[in-house]
Scaffold this active site. Structure first.
Site, PDB file in Angstrom:
ATOM      1  N   ARG A 197       0.837  -1.199   0.000  1.00  0.00           N
ATOM      2  CA  ARG A 197       0.000   0.000   0.000  1.00  0.00           C
ATOM      3  C   ARG A 197       0.873   1.249   0.000  1.00  0.00           C
ATOM      4  O   ARG A 197       2.081   1.195   0.241  1.00  0.00           O
ATOM      5  CB  ARG A 197      -0.901   0.025   1.230  1.00  0.00           C
ATOM      6  N   THR A 244      12.604   3.373   8.883  1.00  0.00           N
ATOM      7  CA  THR A 244      12.127   2.703   7.682  1.00  0.00           C
ATOM      8  C   THR A 244      12.294   3.582   6.450  1.00  0.00           C
ATOM      9  O   THR A 244      11.880   4.753   6.440  1.00  0.00           O
ATOM     10  CB  THR A 244      10.649   2.321   7.826  1.00  0.00           C
ATOM     11  N   LYS A 254      15.469  -0.098   8.037  1.00  0.00           N
ATOM     12  CA  LYS A 254      14.567  -1.127   7.516  1.00  0.00           C
ATOM     13  C   LYS A 254      14.170  -0.700   6.109  1.00  0.00           C
ATOM     14  O   LYS A 254      13.501   0.318   5.933  1.00  0.00           O
ATOM     15  CB  LYS A 254      13.336  -1.266   8.414  1.00  0.00           C
ATOM     16  N   LYS A 282      12.231  -1.166   2.654  1.00  0.00           N
ATOM     17  CA  LYS A 282      11.053  -1.785   2.054  1.00  0.00           C
ATOM     18  C   LYS A 282      11.357  -2.199   0.614  1.00  0.00           C
ATOM     19  O   LYS A 282      11.894  -1.411  -0.180  1.00  0.00           O
ATOM     20  CB  LYS A 282       9.870  -0.808   2.072  1.00  0.00           C
ATOM     21  N   GLU A 336      12.324  -9.814   6.245  1.00  0.00           N
ATOM     22  CA  GLU A 336      11.002  -9.960   6.861  1.00  0.00           C
ATOM     23  C   GLU A 336       9.956 -10.334   5.816  1.00  0.00           C
ATOM     24  O   GLU A 336       9.874  -9.713   4.753  1.00  0.00           O
ATOM     25  CB  GLU A 336      10.638  -8.630   7.529  1.00  0.00           C
ATOM     26  N   ASP A 357       6.107 -12.039   9.703  1.00  0.00           N
ATOM     27  CA  ASP A 357       5.321 -10.884  10.148  1.00  0.00           C
ATOM     28  C   ASP A 357       3.848 -11.159   9.907  1.00  0.00           C
ATOM     29  O   ASP A 357       3.126 -11.614  10.789  1.00  0.00           O
ATOM     30  CB  ASP A 357       5.778  -9.613   9.429  1.00  0.00           C
ATOM     31  N   LYS A 417       3.082  -7.293  16.300  1.00  0.00           N
ATOM     32  CA  LYS A 417       2.414  -5.991  16.190  1.00  0.00           C
ATOM     33  C   LYS A 417       1.086  -6.073  16.929  1.00  0.00           C
ATOM     34  O   LYS A 417       0.332  -7.043  16.759  1.00  0.00           O
ATOM     35  CB  LYS A 417       2.178  -5.614  14.720  1.00  0.00           C
ATOM     36  N   SER A 422       4.993  -1.839  14.273  1.00  0.00           N
ATOM     37  CA  SER A 422       3.716  -1.126  14.316  1.00  0.00           C
ATOM     38  C   SER A 422       3.236  -0.891  12.894  1.00  0.00           C
ATOM     39  O   SER A 422       3.979  -1.084  11.931  1.00  0.00           O
ATOM     40  CB  SER A 422       3.859   0.219  15.041  1.00  0.00           C
ATOM     41  N   ILE A 467       1.195   2.298  10.619  1.00  0.00           N
ATOM     42  CA  ILE A 467       1.392   3.753  10.613  1.00  0.00           C
ATOM     43  C   ILE A 467       0.475   4.320  11.701  1.00  0.00           C
ATOM     44  O   ILE A 467      -0.718   4.530  11.495  1.00  0.00           O
ATOM     45  CB  ILE A 467       1.081   4.366   9.243  1.00  0.00           C
ATOM     46  N   ASP A 475       9.330   3.484  14.554  1.00  0.00           N
ATOM     47  CA  ASP A 475       9.584   4.829  14.039  1.00  0.00           C
ATOM     48  C   ASP A 475       8.355   5.517  13.473  1.00  0.00           C
ATOM     49  O   ASP A 475       8.452   6.660  13.009  1.00  0.00           O
ATOM     50  CB  ASP A 475      10.664   4.763  12.952  1.00  0.00           C
TER      51      ASP A 475
END
Length: 362
Positions: A24, A135, A160, A162, A219, A244, A268, A296, A298, A323
């Site tokens: 997303r 991230t 991290k 993406k 991940e 995850d 999470k 977490s 957003i 973060d």
């Protein structure tokens, strides 16, 4: 202390820049806030973002679940009986883990206040400070390199990255570019968000190993439901693999661990339905000798504060991906955890230490 009132509010906070993953793109952090008021006037806070692509929960669904299903279970109940109270909340409906998480953290907030302890101390108190990663969302390789350098200049030692949005070859370009920009000393972990196929995940991770790109972990390389594929990747590479989206519940964690399908687990609160079940996921992983990371969605500092308290309380949670509040253009939360660059410090106040939230409208 008994719960007298349950209220829900919507919150919308713009991000500094769009946040892109394989699943997303987010430009505004939208969530539902929960405020529990006790009969002595004390207040507990919780939060649930709408993350349809991961949890399946929308803002209207979260609001309705709390207002229509959970509220009748909460009003008039003692916070000290939180075990039975949270069990009732978890049994009240299938799914809706985000709504459950918001209520759960508000109950724990009140419990900490009732006991006169910051929540991390009440839950175990293993750490008094955390250091989060930062991230870098998926984009053009050069832009990701620039973002990575900016984060390192801000003091972050763990990035991290993406990946998983388009081709595996493009992802390798991104990773090489980031490593070139930040140098060999910075820790890099990858998050594919289910974006790779099994064979290409194995091939690409092996390529990273051969090139010496120094990847700490990868991940969720493959689809959340493909545990056979996840295990195939884990068995075929030297780089640690983290589950995850494959792990929402203690039952999911147990299945992954029994199969040895992953080396690490990302917890999470929005997946587990709050701290109550997150503690169980971590305990199961610890019995198997598998460390956990706390992450977490957003979220604002309401939900992230709850996640940070959990992480500080549990020795087996060794990695911190918290973060999200740093990505937001505004901060409506008074109290809670405090950020100084990558460092997260805890308030001295009992519970979550949140004094209030300046409510914003979508």
């Amino acid at each position: 202390m008994k719960i007298r009132e349950v209220e829900v509010f919507r919150q919308a906070i713009p991000l500094h820049k769009p946040f892109r993953t394989a699943l997303r793109t987010v430009t505004v952090a939208e969530s539902v806030l929960v405020r529990l008021t006790a009969d002595d006037g004390r207040v507990g806070w919780g939060e649930a973002p709408a993350t349809l692509a991961i949890t399946g929960d929308s803002l209207p669904a979260i609001e309705a679940a709390i207002r229509d299903t959970m509220r009748p279970l909460l009003v008039g109940q003692s916070v000290l009986a939180h075990e039975a109270l949270l069990q009732a909340v978890n049994r009240s409906m299938i799914g809706n883990t985000s709504a459950k998480a918001a209520v759960d953290m508000a109950v724990y907030d009140l419990l900490g206040q009732q006991c006169g302890l910051p929540l991390y101390q009440l839950l175990g108190g293993a750490k008094d400070e955390l250091e989060t990663d930062f991230t870098v969302s998926v984009g053009a390789p050069v832009a990701m390199g620039e973002d990575a350098v900016e984060a390192v200049a801000g003091g972050f030692q763990v990035l991290k990255i993406k990946v998983g949005k388009d081709s595996i070859e493009r992802d390798l370009e991104r990773i090489r570019e980031v490593r070139q920009w930040v140098g060999p000393e910075i820790t890099i972990r990858l998050d594919a968000n289910q974006g790779w196929q099994v064979k290409e995940a194995i091939r690409s991770i092996r390529q990273m190993e051969e090139e010496g790109l120094g990847i700490e972990l990868v991940e969720q390389p493959v689809h959340a439901l493909d545990l056979d594929g996840l295990k195939a990747v884990t068995d075929a590479v030297d780089t640690p693999i983290m589950a995850d989206e494959s792990v929402f519940s203690p039952r999911h964690a147990l299945e992954v661990l029994k199969r040895r399908a992953a080396d690490l687990i990302n917890i999470k609160l929005m997946k587990t339905g709050g701290l109550y079940k997150a503690l169980r996921v971590n305990a199961i992983a610890e019995e198997y000798g598998v460390e956990c990371m706390i992450g977490s969605m957003i979220e604002s500092r309401v939900a992230v504060t709850a996640a940070a308290h959990l992480a500080a309380a549990q020795k087996n949670i060794t990695r911190f991906d918290l973060d999200a509040p740093l990505l937001l253009a505004a901060d409506p939360v008074e109290g809670g955890v405090c950020y100084t660059g990558r460092r997260i410090a805890f308030p001295a106040e009992p519970g979550l230490g949140i004094r209030g939230v300046i409510l914003t409208s979508p």
